[in-house]
Design an enzyme around this catalytic site. Structure first.
Site, PDB file in Angstrom:
ATOM      1  N   GLY A  46       0.837  -1.188   0.000  1.00 32.96           N
ATOM      2  CA  GLY A  46       0.000   0.000   0.000  1.00 32.96           C
ATOM      3  C   GLY A  46       0.875   1.242   0.000  1.00 32.96           C
ATOM      4  N   GLN A  51       2.876   9.957   1.639  1.00 28.14           N
ATOM      5  CA  GLN A  51       4.171   9.266   1.651  1.00 28.14           C
ATOM      6  C   GLN A  51       5.038   9.647   0.462  1.00 28.14           C
ATOM      7  OE1 GLN A  51       2.231   5.186   2.277  1.00 28.14           O
ATOM      8  NE2 GLN A  51       4.197   4.987   3.311  1.00 28.14           N
ATOM      9  N   CYS A  90       5.703  -0.375   7.215  1.00 31.65           N
ATOM     10  CA  CYS A  90       5.349   0.803   6.432  1.00 31.65           C
ATOM     11  C   CYS A  90       6.549   1.188   5.566  1.00 31.65           C
ATOM     12  CB  CYS A  90       4.992   1.946   7.377  1.00 31.65           C
ATOM     13  SG  CYS A  90       4.525   3.457   6.534  1.00 31.65           S
ATOM     14  N   LEU A  91       6.306   1.494   4.293  1.00 29.56           N
ATOM     15  CA  LEU A  91       7.403   1.892   3.400  1.00 29.56           C
ATOM     16  C   LEU A  91       8.135   3.120   3.928  1.00 29.56           C
ATOM     17  CD1 LEU A  91       5.849   1.414  -0.171  1.00 29.56           C
ATOM     18  CD2 LEU A  91       7.682   0.068   0.865  1.00 29.56           C
ATOM     19  N   HIS A 132      -4.588   0.977   7.336  1.00 26.97           N
ATOM     20  CA  HIS A 132      -3.237   1.537   7.509  1.00 26.97           C
ATOM     21  C   HIS A 132      -3.053   2.743   6.573  1.00 26.97           C
ATOM     22  CE1 HIS A 132       1.306   1.069   7.937  1.00 26.97           C
ATOM     23  NE2 HIS A 132       1.187   1.865   6.879  1.00 26.97           N
ATOM     24  N   GLU A 133      -3.457   2.582   5.306  1.00 26.89           N
ATOM     25  CA  GLU A 133      -3.290   3.674   4.336  1.00 26.89           C
ATOM     26  C   GLU A 133      -4.221   4.835   4.658  1.00 26.89           C
ATOM     27  OE1 GLU A 133      -0.732   3.549   2.552  1.00 26.89           O
ATOM     28  OE2 GLU A 133      -0.368   1.458   3.045  1.00 26.89           O
ATOM     29  N   HIS A 136      -2.796   7.141   7.027  1.00 29.53           N
ATOM     30  CA  HIS A 136      -1.805   8.064   6.457  1.00 29.53           C
ATOM     31  C   HIS A 136      -2.461   9.372   6.019  1.00 29.53           C
ATOM     32  CE1 HIS A 136       2.058   6.080   6.443  1.00 29.53           C
ATOM     33  NE2 HIS A 136       1.590   4.987   5.883  1.00 29.53           N
TER      34      HIS A 136
END
Ligand code: NI
Length: 165
Positions: A46, A51, A90-91, A132-133, A136
């Site tokens: 994701g 991000q 997480c990226l 999760h996204e 963000h």
């Protein structure tokens, strides 16, 4: 101890609240495709606008066994009472993983990669990634979802420390 900088110049974006995309035009749809590519390159499941320095309400997902999905101006309109625990990463916080409790299922609506409205009921790993996204878009990171003591312990176990948390 390494300090996680949350991606340098984009660091501040991760704590901002994303604003709605006023006009879902071709350039927004092109951006969503670029975000899918970036997500796949990073071997992520994701990726959200903030991000990549685009603090707007957009994110993309690719749950294992699922298609690529684009969520523009999404709203989670329902969450299950049942909760589940999953390990998340997480990226933007590479190399750190932690178990997070969230609702098991959700209903979300938004606009897709064609700019068309849709409503989706999700459970399992897809529901997890979406939440999760979605976080963000409100400047919330998965590490914000666990209590401070546990967070410190987890970061210590990875030999890491996050400057901005
Ligand atoms: Ni993330």
């Amino acid at each position: 101890m390494d300090i996680i900088t949350l991606g340098g110049r984009d660091e501040l974006c991760l704590k901002e609240t994303a604003s709605a995309i006023a006009d879902i035009n071709d350039s927004v749809l092109q951006l969503s495709q670029a975000m899918l590519e970036t997500m796949h390159e990073g071997k992520g499941v994701g990726l959200a606008g903030p991000q990549v320095g685009f603090v707007k309400r957009i994110f993309v997902t690719h749950a294992q066994g699922d298609q690529d999905r684009v969520f523009i101006n999404p709203d989670i309109i329902q969450t299950s009472l049942e909760t589940v625990t999953y390990e998340e990463g997480c990226l933007s916080i590479p190399g750190v993983y932690a178990e997070v409790v969230r609702p098991a299922g959700i209903v979300i609506q938004g606009w897709n990669e064609k700019g068309r409205p849709f409503k989706l009921t999700a459970e399992g790993i897809l529901a997890r990634i979406i939440q999760h996204e979605y976080d963000h878009l409100r400047g919330v990171l998965f590490l914000d979802r666990i209590n401070e003591k546990r967070r410190e312990r987890i970061l210590k176990s990875y030999g890491r420390k996050i400057k901005s948390l």
